[in-house]
Design a protein around this motif. Structure first.
Motif, short mmCIF file in Angstrom:
data_model
loop_
_atom_site.label_atom_id
_atom_site.label_comp_id
_atom_site.label_asym_id
_atom_site.label_seq_id
_atom_site.Cartn_x
_atom_site.Cartn_y
_atom_site.Cartn_z
N MET A 1 -3.25 1.52 -1.42
CA MET A 1 -2.94 1.28 -0.01
C MET A 1 -4.20 1.07 0.82
O MET A 1 -4.17 1.07 2.04
CB MET A 1 -2.13 2.45 0.55
N ARG A 2 -5.36 0.93 0.13
CA ARG A 2 -6.63 0.58 0.73
C ARG A 2 -7.16 1.62 1.72
O ARG A 2 -7.82 1.29 2.69
CB ARG A 2 -6.55 -0.79 1.41
N LYS B 1 -2.56 -4.51 4.75
CA LYS B 1 -3.51 -3.99 3.77
C LYS B 1 -3.80 -5.03 2.70
O LYS B 1 -4.95 -5.23 2.29
CB LYS B 1 -2.97 -2.71 3.12
N ARG B 2 -2.76 -5.70 2.23
CA ARG B 2 -2.95 -6.70 1.18
C ARG B 2 -3.71 -7.91 1.72
O ARG B 2 -4.53 -8.51 1.00
CB ARG B 2 -1.60 -7.12 0.60
N ASP C 1 -5.55 7.11 -1.20
CA ASP C 1 -4.67 6.13 -1.84
C ASP C 1 -5.39 4.79 -1.94
O ASP C 1 -5.45 4.04 -0.97
CB ASP C 1 -3.37 6.01 -1.03
N HIS D 1 3.42 -6.24 14.67
CA HIS D 1 2.51 -5.25 14.09
C HIS D 1 1.49 -4.79 15.11
O HIS D 1 1.19 -3.59 15.22
CB HIS D 1 1.81 -5.84 12.86
N ASP E 1 6.39 -0.22 8.50
CA ASP E 1 5.92 0.15 7.17
C ASP E 1 5.65 -1.10 6.33
O ASP E 1 4.66 -1.18 5.60
CB ASP E 1 6.96 1.03 6.45
N ALA E 2 6.55 -2.08 6.47
CA ALA E 2 6.38 -3.32 5.71
C ALA E 2 5.17 -4.12 6.19
O ALA E 2 4.39 -4.63 5.38
CB ALA E 2 7.65 -4.17 5.82
N THR E 3 4.99 -4.21 7.52
CA THR E 3 3.85 -4.99 8.03
C THR E 3 2.52 -4.29 7.76
O THR E 3 1.50 -4.95 7.56
CB THR E 3 4.00 -5.26 9.54
N LYS E 4 2.53 -2.94 7.72
CA LYS E 4 1.29 -2.23 7.37
C LYS E 4 0.88 -2.56 5.93
O LYS E 4 -0.30 -2.79 5.64
CB LYS E 4 1.48 -0.71 7.53
N SER E 5 1.86 -2.56 5.03
CA SER E 5 1.58 -2.89 3.64
C SER E 5 1.07 -4.33 3.52
O SER E 5 0.10 -4.60 2.79
CB SER E 5 2.84 -2.70 2.80
#
Length: 301
Positions: A135-136, A73-74, A132, A10, A66-70
């Motif tokens: 998505m923070r 954020k979490r 959004d 990431h 895309d997965a690591t960005k999500s």
């Protein structure tokens, strides 16, 4: 999948460089490169195209990024919840709302919030685009319609109507209007119909335009409209909440106004326990109550 390798991937994807990612992670370039190669081998794919000027994600790399960005954020949301003290309110709170509401109503009242919570850091993002929240892109929003995004806690704060106003000096010089047709003798100040705005405001402006208004001054937000009205350029279409802080405004044609515009506060479900969110929500609700009281008192005079 190795979490540490994903963290390094990431950082590399975000920086576009092994060297810059290494600086962020406090790792050598060779150590970062070994971890990326190991991750590619475990996935049996190539994640980056390597060029002299840096790294470019492959299609497979884009999917993983895309997965690591999500995930990131979490993790940030979880970190924010953990850092919220049980008794103290501190840290950054990212608030988004429209330019008009943020500049004309919210910002002037923030000293009350800071007086109570001096360690709170508000990042106020003023734009018409709906950010959004899940998505923070922001922590909490105040919008002129009910948010449609999933996994949000919503609370209706108040209602707003768009009305016609002019300055006291302008009315003293040009006289009071008796009916809508007389708008043809004045300059109309309003948001451009091409700008992003609530439908109720645009509908009111379109109705006024049917009277063949010869002189027009348009701005892309209500702060600009207010400045035009206060400086005597003409008669402006403004939200009714401005009258509390600008008592020199005179309402024109009291029977003419837009339909009701609901104002909502919203934040992600995952921030339900956030002390920062609670402090901001309670502050806004208290200010709304005070605002309503002042509006009722003014109407009774």
């Amino acid at each position: 999948m190795d979490w540490d390798k994903l963290r390094i991937f990431h950082a590399v994807a975000d920086a576009g460089s092994l060297t810059h990612a290494g600086d962020t992670l406090h790792l050598s370039q060779s150590a970062v490169s070994r971890q990326i190669r190991a991750l590619e081998e475990s996935l049996n794919t190539t994640l980056f195209h390597r060029h002299a000027r840096g790294l470019i994600l492959t299609e497979q790399g884009e999917l993983l990024f895309d997965a690591t960005k999500s995930m990131n954020k979490r993790l940030e949301a979880a970190s924010a919840r953990i850092k919220d003290s049980e008794e103290e309110v501190f840290g950054e709170l990212r608030v988004t709302t429209t330019t008009g509401f943020g500049t004309l109503w919210l910002a002037p009242r923030l000293p009350t919030l800071y007086e109570k919570y001096p360690d709170l850091k508000i990042d106020l993002m003023l734009e018409e685009r709906v950010l959004d929240l899940p998505m923070r892109e922001a922590d909490v929003a105040i919008r002129m319609k009910e948010p449609s995004q999933a996994d949000l806690i919503r609370k209706r704060l108040m209602s707003v109507r768009m009305r016609l106003y002019a300055s006291g000096d302008y009315i003293a010089k040009n006289g009071m209007l008796q009916d809508a047709e007389e708008i043809t003798n004045h300059r109309l100040i309003c948001q451009s119909l091409n700008s992003i705005q609530v439908a109720a405001g645009a509908t009111l402006v379109q109705h006024l335009m049917t009277h063949d208004v010869p002189r027009l001054f348009t701005v892309n937000n209500y702060f600009g409209v207010l400045q035009g009205v206060l400086n005597g350029l003409g008669i402006g279409v403004l939200p009714d909440y401005v009258t509390e802080d600008f008592p020199d405004l005179v309402r024109i044609l009291p029977d003419l106004e837009s339909s009701e515009v609901p104002v909502f506060l919203a934040y992600p479900e995952e921030l339900r326990q956030s002390k920062r969110i609670s402090a901001f929500r309670d502050f806004v609700q208290d200010e709304i109550i005070a605002h309503r009281r002042k509006m009722r008192e003014a109407a009774a005079e």
